[in-house]
Design an enzyme around this catalytic site. Structure first.
Site, short mmCIF file in Angstrom:
data_model
loop_
_atom_site.label_atom_id
_atom_site.label_comp_id
_atom_site.label_asym_id
_atom_site.label_seq_id
_atom_site.Cartn_x
_atom_site.Cartn_y
_atom_site.Cartn_z
N THR A 174 28.14 38.46 78.48
CA THR A 174 29.00 38.85 77.24
C THR A 174 30.09 37.63 77.27
OG1 THR A 174 28.90 41.09 77.90
CG2 THR A 174 30.82 40.38 76.63
N SER A 204 26.37 48.60 72.62
CA SER A 204 27.03 48.04 73.54
C SER A 204 28.56 48.58 73.61
CB SER A 204 26.99 46.51 73.39
OG SER A 204 27.84 45.87 74.19
N ILE A 225 27.76 45.69 82.72
CA ILE A 225 26.68 46.62 82.25
C ILE A 225 27.52 47.54 81.47
CG2 ILE A 225 25.27 48.39 82.91
CD1 ILE A 225 24.19 46.95 85.37
N1 GLY Z 1 28.61 44.33 78.52
C1 GLY Z 1 27.60 44.04 77.44
C2 GLY Z 1 26.60 45.04 77.18
O1 GLY Z 1 26.25 45.81 78.17
O2 GLY Z 1 26.02 45.34 76.21
#
Ligand code: GLY
Length: 313
Positions: A174, A204, A225
Site C-alpha cells: 500500500t 480494501s 492485510i
Molecule cells: N492494505 C491493503 C489491502 O489489504 O487491500
C-alpha cells in the site's frame, strides 16, 4: 509551525540485504524531498498529501497506481482515500481501474456530496472529468500473476514491492502519506492495488476509515492485510485515542500491543497536531520515511521485534 511529513510504501517481510534497503530508501527519500519542499513553500497539508500519493503511485516498485498487483481474474482494481483533518472529511474511490492516480478521484470527491464511489461510479466520474485512460500494468506484476496462475493461486497475496529479489514471502503493499502543514492542518492519503490474487469485489481497507483517518488532533495511514486492519479499525482507533487525550506515542503503543496480541499483520504511520511523528508495525518491516523539519529518517532498519517508534515534536 514547522511542517512534518511521513510516508510509507507498504509493510512486509524483511528486505533482502543492504541493496534492497538502499534502493527502497532512495525511492522514499526522493518523494519526501519533493513533498517536503512543497510543504515548506506554504502548501496545504491535503495538497502535499495528494502530491505524495501521486509520486508513490507512479513508482512501479510500490503496490498502488503503476505497479499495482493483479486480482484473481488478472485485472487491476485500485482503491484510494483522502482525509482532511481540519474539515474531518473523508473521500475515496474503491476498485477503480484504468487511471494513473486513484488519489485524484479521492481528491475530487472531497467537495462532492457523494464522497465514496465504487467501481462503476468511479469509472463514470473518470469519464466525466475527462481523465485520460491509463494502464497501470507492469511486466513484473503480470509475470507474478502468470506464475501464480500456473501454481493455481496457492499464495493469498502478492509481493509488497515489485522486485522479487528484494523481499521474501512479502505481501501487504500500500502507499500512504501523512502531512502537517505550516498552518497546523493535518491530512492523510492512502492508495493501494489491494492484496493481489483476491476475489473480484473484495474491498480494501485503504478506502475506509479503518485504513485512513484524521481529525484536527492526529492523522494515520495504514498498510498490511486489509482484513486485519479492518478488524482492528486501526487508523480510526489510534486517531480517536489521541482525540480523547492520549499522547500519540501512548496511543500507538496501546493499539499495536493489542494488534500484536491479536496476531494481526499490519503497520501504520502517524502525525499529531503537536508535530510528533510515529509509526508502528507487527510485520517484520515497515517501508516508511519521514521529514522531522531538519532531516530525513526512515524505519527500514528498525528491529523486527519493535512494535512502535516515535519522534516527539
Ligand atoms: N492494505 C491493503 C489491502 O489489504 O487491500
Amino acid at each position: 509551525m514547522q511542517p512534518k511529513l511521513i510516508i510509507h510504501g507498504g509493510a512486509g517481510s524483511s528486505l533482502k540485504g543492504k541493496g534492497g534497503i538502499e534502493s527502497v530508501r532512495r525511492s522514499l527519500s526522493q518523494v519526501i524531498e519533493e513533498v517536503y519542499a512543497l510543504l515548506k513553500s506554504g502548501a496545504k497539508a491535503s495538497d502535499a498529501v495528494v502530491l505524495g500519493c501521486q509520486l508513490l503511485e507512479d513508482d512501479p516498485r510500490f503496490n498502488a497506481g503503476t505497479g499495482s498487483v493483479l486480482q484473481s481474474d488478472g485485472q487491476i482494481r485500485m482503491s484510494a482515500a483522502l482525509m482532511d483533518g481540519t474539515s474531518q472529511r473523508f473521500s475515496g474511490a474503491i476498485n477503480v481501474s484504468r487511471v494513473q492516480h486513484p488519489i485524484d478521484l479521492a481528491h475530487h470527491l472531497q467537495s462532492s456530496p457523494d464522497r465514496v464511489l465504487s467501481d462503476y461510479g468511479a469509472a463514470e466520474l473518470l469519464r466525466e472529468l475527462q481523465i485520460p485512460l491509463y494502464n497501470p500494468l507492469t511486466e513484473l506484476r503480470l509475470e507474478e500473476w502468470m506464475q501464480e496462475r500456473q501454481e493455481n493461486f496457492v499464495k493469498t497475496m502478492a509481493g509488497v514491492v515489485a522486485e522479487p529479489e528484494l523481499v521474501e514471502n512479502a505481501g501487504r503493499g500500500t502507499i500512504g502519506v501523512v502531512a502537517l502543514d505550516s498552518q497546523g492542518n493535518l491530512a492523510v492519503g492512502t492508495s493501494t492495488g489491494g492484496k493481489g490474487f483476491e476475489r473480484i469485489g473484495r474491498v480494501s481497507d485503504s478506502a475506509m476509515p479503518a485504513g485512513n483517518y484524521a481529525t484536527i488532533h492526529a492523522a494515520v495511514s495504514c498498510t498490511g492485510i486489509g482484513e486485519d486492519i479492518i478488524d482492528e479499525c486501526l487508523a480510526a482507533r489510534i486517531v480517536v485515542r489521541v482525540t480523547d487525550g492520549l499522547s500519540l506515542p501512548e496511543a500507538m503503543k496501546r493499539t499495536f500491543a493489542e494488534a500484536h496480541k491479536n496476531q494481526r499483520d499490519l503497520g501504520a504511520i502517524a502525525l499529531d497536531a503537536t508535530g510528533a511523528i510515529a509509526w508502528g508495525k507487527t510485520s517484520e518491516v515497515l517501508l516508511a520515511a519521514f521529514h522531522d523539519g531538519e532531516k530525513i529518517g526512515d524505519t527500514l532498519e528498525s528491529d523486527e521485534g519493535t512494535l512502535t517508534g516515535c519522534l516527539e515534536a
